[in-house]
Scaffold this motif. Structure first.
Motif, mmCIF file in Angstrom:
data_model
loop_
_atom_site.group_PDB
_atom_site.id
_atom_site.type_symbol
_atom_site.label_atom_id
_atom_site.label_comp_id
_atom_site.label_asym_id
_atom_site.label_seq_id
_atom_site.Cartn_x
_atom_site.Cartn_y
_atom_site.Cartn_z
ATOM 1 N N TYR A 82 -6.402 0.068 0.187
ATOM 2 C CA TYR A 82 -5.688 -0.795 -0.757
ATOM 3 C C TYR A 82 -6.200 -2.208 -0.548
ATOM 4 N N GLY A 119 -4.448 -6.318 2.199
ATOM 5 C CA GLY A 119 -4.467 -4.909 1.856
ATOM 6 C C GLY A 119 -4.053 -4.055 3.021
ATOM 7 N N GLY A 162 -5.107 -4.100 -6.073
ATOM 8 C CA GLY A 162 -3.776 -4.634 -6.361
ATOM 9 C C GLY A 162 -3.751 -6.123 -6.630
ATOM 10 N N GLU A 187 2.401 1.652 -3.509
ATOM 11 C CA GLU A 187 1.429 2.173 -4.484
ATOM 12 C C GLU A 187 1.123 3.645 -4.202
ATOM 13 N N ARG A 188 0.987 3.993 -2.914
ATOM 14 C CA ARG A 188 0.690 5.384 -2.563
ATOM 15 C C ARG A 188 1.815 6.312 -3.013
ATOM 16 N N ALA A 210 0.832 -1.207 0.000
ATOM 17 C CA ALA A 210 0.000 0.000 0.000
ATOM 18 C C ALA A 210 0.870 1.261 0.000
ATOM 19 N N LEU A 230 -6.380 6.241 1.893
ATOM 20 C CA LEU A 230 -6.343 5.244 0.828
ATOM 21 C C LEU A 230 -6.831 3.906 1.366
ATOM 22 N N GLY A 255 -3.764 -0.811 -9.227
ATOM 23 C CA GLY A 255 -2.389 -0.705 -8.746
ATOM 24 C C GLY A 255 -1.431 -0.801 -9.926
ATOM 25 N N LYS A 267 -6.131 -6.079 -2.279
ATOM 26 C CA LYS A 267 -5.436 -6.846 -3.315
ATOM 27 C C LYS A 267 -5.590 -8.341 -3.087
ATOM 28 N N THR A 291 -9.039 7.605 -2.443
ATOM 29 C CA THR A 291 -8.672 6.687 -3.514
ATOM 30 C C THR A 291 -8.732 5.247 -3.008
ATOM 31 N N VAL A 332 -7.204 1.649 -4.249
ATOM 32 C CA VAL A 332 -6.290 1.014 -5.209
ATOM 33 C C VAL A 332 -6.512 -0.496 -5.152
ATOM 34 N N THR A 345 -9.908 -4.292 -12.383
ATOM 35 C CA THR A 345 -10.423 -3.092 -11.718
ATOM 36 C C THR A 345 -11.726 -2.562 -12.331
#
Ligand SMILES: [Zn+2]
Length: 404
Positions: A218, A227, A338, A206-207, A203, A216, A376, A220, A334, A336, A345
């Motif tokens: 995240y 995440g 992943g 990606e950030r 995370a 955020l 991501g 995944k 946001t 994301v 997505t």
């Protein structure tokens, strides 16, 4: 040098100034001394003195002079650190990986070996992790580099001091002293060894590619589902270090029993094992490994193959529900997506937006953009790269560890 001036460039101030120079070189690439001075607010003389120390330690070097119009050719400084390396060791549900990088995060050597997922048998997995770690140490020696930091990444929550794996449901582990086990197998393990959970590292990585995102979510999936939640710029770790165990959100009423002891966890319907079983692809894991099996699953969803599509369609509402719950709980700017879900997505975003509160429209933009949902950019390597970058940042914050 007068005494007062010397004290100004010693100790904390000197370390801080070294880090300013190094941070600039990481962010901007090769730079002239004048450019570094302008960007950092240091004097030209200070930059020259710091650059001399960094060059002497092998951390930076001068690029070949380039002629720019009239005047003298410009010599730029660039990160070198030819003598050191970061070794990231990672265990996921299928594979042990060792990645050797330089300070810029460039890959120098990589070795992956499948451990065969022996459930509830950490020693067997540690043996494979030890092998790939030794292999990467040998590669570092052949490259003439000293390994200065060894971040170890697990796809499980980590806690305690010294840190241990608290539980890894993908591998059937309870508490495991992974670092102790690795040191016992690789006594020559050098430098600073740390243990961290993949979701937080991924995370943060990606950030770092996004601009000004402090809040955020995240989410995944590759090895299980995981995440992180970043709130106000900080990862939510929780009271016991297991914050954002997103695969174990108990969403599905009367759902299947989970390894964690709950029923109806997200991972029981949307995790890799569940998807591959519904798609009839479980045998691929044994033959080719989890990553290859998930690649095949994704390919089949892309081509509309009925069993894979049905598996994904069954998972999608629950992934969406997790994001709807997390969005109202944490109000991220946001989300994301992943891991191997990153490529999916658009379908995840559609399912997410299908059940959003009207209040989202009052947040100053079109409801269809709040929060932003994005794929991501680091794929399944996000945690590995995040660990390498975090180690780099720790080293640059303390250049004495680089011998400066
Ligand atoms: Zn669970």
């Amino acid at each position: 040098m007068p005494r007062a001036a010397r004290s100004l460039v010693s100790g904390d101030v000197r370390r801080h100034n070294l880090t300013l120079v190094l941070d600039h070189l990481v962010a901007s690439g090769p730079s002239a001394r004048s450019e570094i001075a302008a960007a950092t607010g240091l004097t030209r003389g200070a930059v020259t003195a710091l650059a001399t120390a960094l060059s002497a330690a092998g951390v930076v070097r001068e690029s070949n002079p380039t002629q720019t119009g009239r005047g003298r050719p410009i010599t730029r400084l660039e990160l070198a650190a030819d003598t050191v390396a970061v070794l990231v060791a990672q265990v996921d549900a299928d594979t042990a990986t060792a990645l050797l990088t330089n300070l810029a995060g460039d890959e120098l050597h990589r070795v992956e070996r499948r451990h065969g997922r022996p459930m509830g048998a950490p020693d067997a997995v540690l043996d494979v992790l030890g092998e790939v770690t030794r292999d990467a140490l040998r590669a570092a020696a052949e490259l003439g580099r000293r390994v200065v930091e060894v971040p170890v990444v697990v796809f499980a929550p980590v806690g305690g001091e010294p840190p241990v794996v608290l539980a890894d449901t993908d591998l059937g582990w309870g508490v495991v002293d992974l670092l102790g086990g690795l040191r016992a197998r690789v006594p020559e393990l050098p430098g600073v060894v740390t243990l961290a959970s993949d979701g937080w590292l991924a995370a943060r990585a990606e950030r770092s590619l996004l601009d000004g995102v402090d809040d955020l979510v995240y989410l995944k999936s590759n090895s299980g589902i995981g995440g992180a939640i970043i709130a106000g710029g900080r990862v939510v770790e929780g009271a016991h270090g297991v914050g954002a165990s997103l695969g174990h959100l108990a969403l599905i009423p009367d759902g299947p029993a989970c390894e964690c002891g709950q029923t109806g966890c997200l991972v029981t319907i949307a995790g890799p094992d569940a998807l591959l079983e519904r798609a009839g692809l479980t045998r691929l894991v044994g033959e080719h490994g989890l990553a290859a099996a998930l690649d095949e699953f994704s390919r089949r969803v892309d081509t509309g193959e009925p069993a894979a599509t049905a598996a994904w369609d069954a998972a999608l509402p629950w992934i969406a529900r997790a994001l709807q719950v997390l969005s109202l709980a944490t109000d991220p700017s946001t989300i994301v997506i992943g891991g191997f879900w990153a490529a999916r997505t658009p379908s995840i975003e559609r399912a997410f937006r299908a059940n959003r509160p009207a209040v989202a429209a009052a947040f100053g933009g079109p409801a269809s953009e709040i929060p932003i949902v994005s794929a991501g950019r680091l794929g399944t390597d996000a945690a590995l790269l995040g660990a390498a970058w975090a180690a780099r940042d720790r080293l640059l914050a303390d250049p004495s560890r680089l011998g400066v």
